[in-house]
Design a protein around this motif. Structure first.
Motif, PDB file in Angstrom:
ATOM      1  N   ALA B   4       0.907  -1.146   0.045  1.00 56.69           N
ATOM      2  CA  ALA B   4      -0.061   0.008  -0.060  1.00 56.69           C
ATOM      3  C   ALA B   4       0.802   1.452   0.127  1.00 56.69           C
ATOM      4  CB  ALA B   4      -0.834  -0.028   1.177  1.00 56.69           C
ATOM      5  N   ALA B   5       2.068   1.145   0.654  1.00 56.46           N
ATOM      6  CA  ALA B   5       3.020   2.334   0.720  1.00 56.46           C
ATOM      7  C   ALA B   5       3.205   2.648  -0.554  1.00 56.46           C
ATOM      8  CB  ALA B   5       3.891   2.109   2.008  1.00 56.46           C
ATOM      9  N   THR B   6       3.997   1.742  -1.277  1.00 59.69           N
ATOM     10  CA  THR B   6       4.532   1.730  -2.438  1.00 59.69           C
ATOM     11  C   THR B   6       3.473   2.161  -3.629  1.00 59.69           C
ATOM     12  OG1 THR B   6       5.716  -0.077  -1.998  1.00 59.69           O
ATOM     13  CG2 THR B   6       5.988   0.711  -4.144  1.00 59.69           C
ATOM     14  N   ALA B   7       2.333   1.755  -3.324  1.00 60.78           N
ATOM     15  CA  ALA B   7       1.203   2.229  -4.169  1.00 60.78           C
ATOM     16  C   ALA B   7       0.913   3.663  -3.953  1.00 60.78           C
ATOM     17  CB  ALA B   7      -0.030   1.204  -4.199  1.00 60.78           C
ATOM     18  N   ARG B  24      -1.576  16.013  -0.171  1.00 58.48           N
ATOM     19  CA  ARG B  24      -1.902  15.563   1.164  1.00 58.48           C
ATOM     20  C   ARG B  24      -0.907  14.087   1.371  1.00 58.48           C
ATOM     21  NH1 ARG B  24      -7.483  16.700   0.561  1.00 58.48           N
ATOM     22  NH2 ARG B  24      -7.569  14.813  -0.842  1.00 58.48           N
ATOM     23  N   GLN B  25      -0.901  13.414   0.427  1.00 61.83           N
ATOM     24  CA  GLN B  25       0.095  12.364   0.914  1.00 61.83           C
ATOM     25  C   GLN B  25       1.465  12.439   1.186  1.00 61.83           C
ATOM     26  OE1 GLN B  25      -0.546  10.238  -3.025  1.00 61.83           O
ATOM     27  NE2 GLN B  25      -2.532   9.763  -2.467  1.00 61.83           N
ATOM     28  N   CYS B  26       1.972  13.690   0.433  1.00 61.27           N
ATOM     29  CA  CYS B  26       3.298  14.252   0.613  1.00 61.27           C
ATOM     30  C   CYS B  26       3.427  14.547   2.316  1.00 61.27           C
ATOM     31  CB  CYS B  26       3.678  15.151  -0.248  1.00 61.27           C
ATOM     32  SG  CYS B  26       4.125  14.907  -1.814  1.00 61.27           S
ATOM     33  N   THR B  32       4.190  11.228   8.993  1.00 64.58           N
ATOM     34  CA  THR B  32       4.354   9.868   9.407  1.00 64.58           C
ATOM     35  C   THR B  32       5.549   9.241   8.818  1.00 64.58           C
ATOM     36  OG1 THR B  32       1.919   9.921   9.229  1.00 64.58           O
ATOM     37  CG2 THR B  32       2.782   7.848   9.580  1.00 64.58           C
ATOM     38  N   PRO B  33       6.591   8.867   9.479  1.00 61.81           N
ATOM     39  CA  PRO B  33       7.497   8.090   8.883  1.00 61.81           C
ATOM     40  C   PRO B  33       7.320   6.856   8.242  1.00 61.81           C
ATOM     41  CG  PRO B  33       7.997   8.532  11.143  1.00 61.81           C
ATOM     42  CD  PRO B  33       6.720   9.228  10.765  1.00 61.81           C
ATOM     43  N   ARG B  34       7.942   6.400   7.101  1.00 62.05           N
ATOM     44  CA  ARG B  34       7.710   5.112   6.572  1.00 62.05           C
ATOM     45  C   ARG B  34       8.396   4.264   7.315  1.00 62.05           C
ATOM     46  NH1 ARG B  34       9.106   7.194   0.280  1.00 62.05           N
ATOM     47  NH2 ARG B  34       7.314   7.225  -0.474  1.00 62.05           N
ATOM     48  N   PRO B  35       7.712   3.073   7.372  1.00 59.09           N
ATOM     49  CA  PRO B  35       8.445   1.856   8.144  1.00 59.09           C
ATOM     50  C   PRO B  35       9.498   1.240   7.634  1.00 59.09           C
ATOM     51  CG  PRO B  35       6.543   1.270   6.962  1.00 59.09           C
ATOM     52  CD  PRO B  35       6.446   2.543   6.624  1.00 59.09           C
ATOM     53  N   ASP B  50      12.211   7.030  -5.890  1.00 51.81           N
ATOM     54  CA  ASP B  50      11.548   8.143  -5.854  1.00 51.81           C
ATOM     55  C   ASP B  50      12.212   9.304  -5.042  1.00 51.81           C
ATOM     56  OD1 ASP B  50       9.534   7.372  -7.475  1.00 51.81           O
ATOM     57  OD2 ASP B  50       8.219   6.853  -5.623  1.00 51.81           O
ATOM     58  N   GLY B  51      13.588   8.973  -4.898  1.00 56.42           N
ATOM     59  CA  GLY B  51      14.389   9.998  -4.121  1.00 56.42           C
ATOM     60  C   GLY B  51      14.448   9.781  -2.552  1.00 56.42           C
ATOM     61  N   ASP B  52      13.780   9.060  -2.068  1.00 55.86           N
ATOM     62  CA  ASP B  52      13.767   8.802  -0.582  1.00 55.86           C
ATOM     63  C   ASP B  52      15.105   8.230  -0.208  1.00 55.86           C
ATOM     64  OD1 ASP B  52      13.468   8.091   2.160  1.00 55.86           O
ATOM     65  OD2 ASP B  52      11.559   7.640   1.710  1.00 55.86           O
ATOM     66  N   ARG B  53      15.985   9.317   0.449  1.00 56.60           N
ATOM     67  CA  ARG B  53      17.315   8.825   0.955  1.00 56.60           C
ATOM     68  C   ARG B  53      17.297   8.053   2.004  1.00 56.60           C
ATOM     69  NH1 ARG B  53      18.627  13.916  -1.648  1.00 56.60           N
ATOM     70  NH2 ARG B  53      18.442  14.894   0.399  1.00 56.60           N
TER      71      ARG B  53
END
Lengths: 156, 218
Positions: B4-7, B24-26, B32-35, B50-53
């Motif tokens: 779901a997070a990737t989608a 809103r998602q951004c 809310t940090p990703r797990p 997607d650039g998430d370091r």
């Protein structure tokens, strides 16, 4: 059925630890070990070599030449973070790209775009040639022979 | 399979409503940090693409130690090994968008980059000589035991270091890291049979070295 010859070949590759052997052959290897003294001798011999290899390998790790894993990982994380955070180098304004840069950009293009770029460059070159090449002087026959014909003369 | 997070980060933008949703998602992602710790490798790679370091840092934490150990075994030099692994990871970051989880596991892809770079590097450099303090003795042992132990270990260590790099890589992956022959084959880009032959040749060399009568002279 695993033959003794194949068992010996596998022991010669994977050694005396069945956990390293191909999963689908482990049961057959264990069955052969249970019934064959020759298989057990091969296996014990392989295990002795395993022990010698493991001792040498562990010795290498114990002499300080293996880095402290946590410190090495910390260096790796900071190094990678710095590299991927750095802005990608851009061309200085006013400087023309080198031939190598042009070639690299061309190679990274999809095929139709690369074809269009090359065709455009060739057409631009022909156009410049057609406009800029002057007719040779009438009294200089040698110069006229050596000089390429203007492009519009090709159709004359 | 995409989570779901990737989608969520791949939702197409369609008009102002889409833009508001994306905003809103951004915002939600920022608050809310990703797990990262529990995310799968494909999820982390997708976020990295997607650039998430931070997602990529989680990849470094998860797979860096293995890569460092293998590089160290193959190159025998801490600084060079760390450089090679760093180069491989940076390359993985820039190529994360090209990774397709349907074609193979991320670890196979990453470790193949690392091992290939180690092999290239090893072919460029001469192996360093074994240092004098390589085989430090334990004073509690008797002199005969110490001598025998030193001779065996030094001979084997020298033979290990002198193995051709592909044989050493196969041994490192299967013997030191506990990978199966099939996994090692995928990383080395070889067939399982080829890995089996590499292991057999390496063991034959080591066995010969161990049994050689004049091994103590080297």
């Amino acid at each position: 059925m695993l033959t003794l010859k194949r068992f010996g070949t596998l022991a010669g590759s994977y050694g005396g630890d069945l956990q390293r052997w191909p999963r689908q052959l482990r049961d057959e290897a264990q069955a052969l070990l249970n019934v064959s003294a020759a298989a057990r001798a091969i296996f014990d011999d392989a295990r002795a070599l395993d022990d010698a290899i493991a001792a040498a390998s562990a010795l290498e790790g114990a002499t300080g030449r293996q880095p402290d894993e946590q410190a090495a990982l910390a260096r790796l994380r900071s190094g990678v973070a710095a590299r991927i955070s750095a802005p990608i180098a851009t061309r200085k304004p006013g400087r023309w790209p080198s031939l190598a840069e042009v070639f690299t950009r061309l190679r990274s293009m999809p095929f139709p775009a690369m074809g269009a770029a090359v065709a455009g460059a060739v057409l631009a070159g022909l156009l410049v040639g057609a406009i800029s090449v002057s007719e040779p002087a009438a009294d200089s026959v040698l110069a006229a022979l050596l000089q390429p014909a203007p492009i519009h003369r090709l159709w004359d | 399979m995409e989570s779901a997070a990737t989608a969520a980060i791949r939702l197409p933008l369609a008009g102002p409503a889409g833009a508001r949703n994306a905003a809103r998602q951004c915002k939600a992602q920022m608050t809310t940090p990703r797990p990262y710790g529990s995310a799968s490798d494909p999820e982390l790679v997708a976020w990295s693409a997607d650039g998430d370091r931070r997602a990529f840092d989680a990849i470094v934490v998860r797979h860096g130690p293995f890569a460092l150990r293998v590089a160290m075994r193959l190159l025998h030099d801490t600084a060079t090994a760390e450089d090679v692994v760093q180069e491989a990871l940076v390359r993985a970051w820039f190529q994360a968008r090209n990774f397709d989880p349907r074609r193979g596991r991320f670890t196979t892809w990453l470790y193949r980059i690392v091992v290939n770079r180690c092999i290239d590097q090893r072919r460029r450099i001469q192996p360093a000589p074994i240092p004098d303090d390589f085989d430090a003795v334990d004073p509690a042992m008797g002199p005969e035991v110490i001598m025998e132990r030193n001779q065996h270990c030094a001979a084997m260590a020298a033979a290990l270091r002198a193995l051709p790099v592909r044989q050493r890589a196969a041994m490192t992956l299967v013997y030191d890291e506990g990978l199966s022959g099939a996994e090692a084959a995928r990383i080395l880009g070889l067939s399982a049979k080829a890995v089996e032959r590499l292991l057999a040749r390496a063991r034959a060399v080591l066995r010969e070295r161990l049994q050689k009568p004049d091994w103590q002279e080297s």
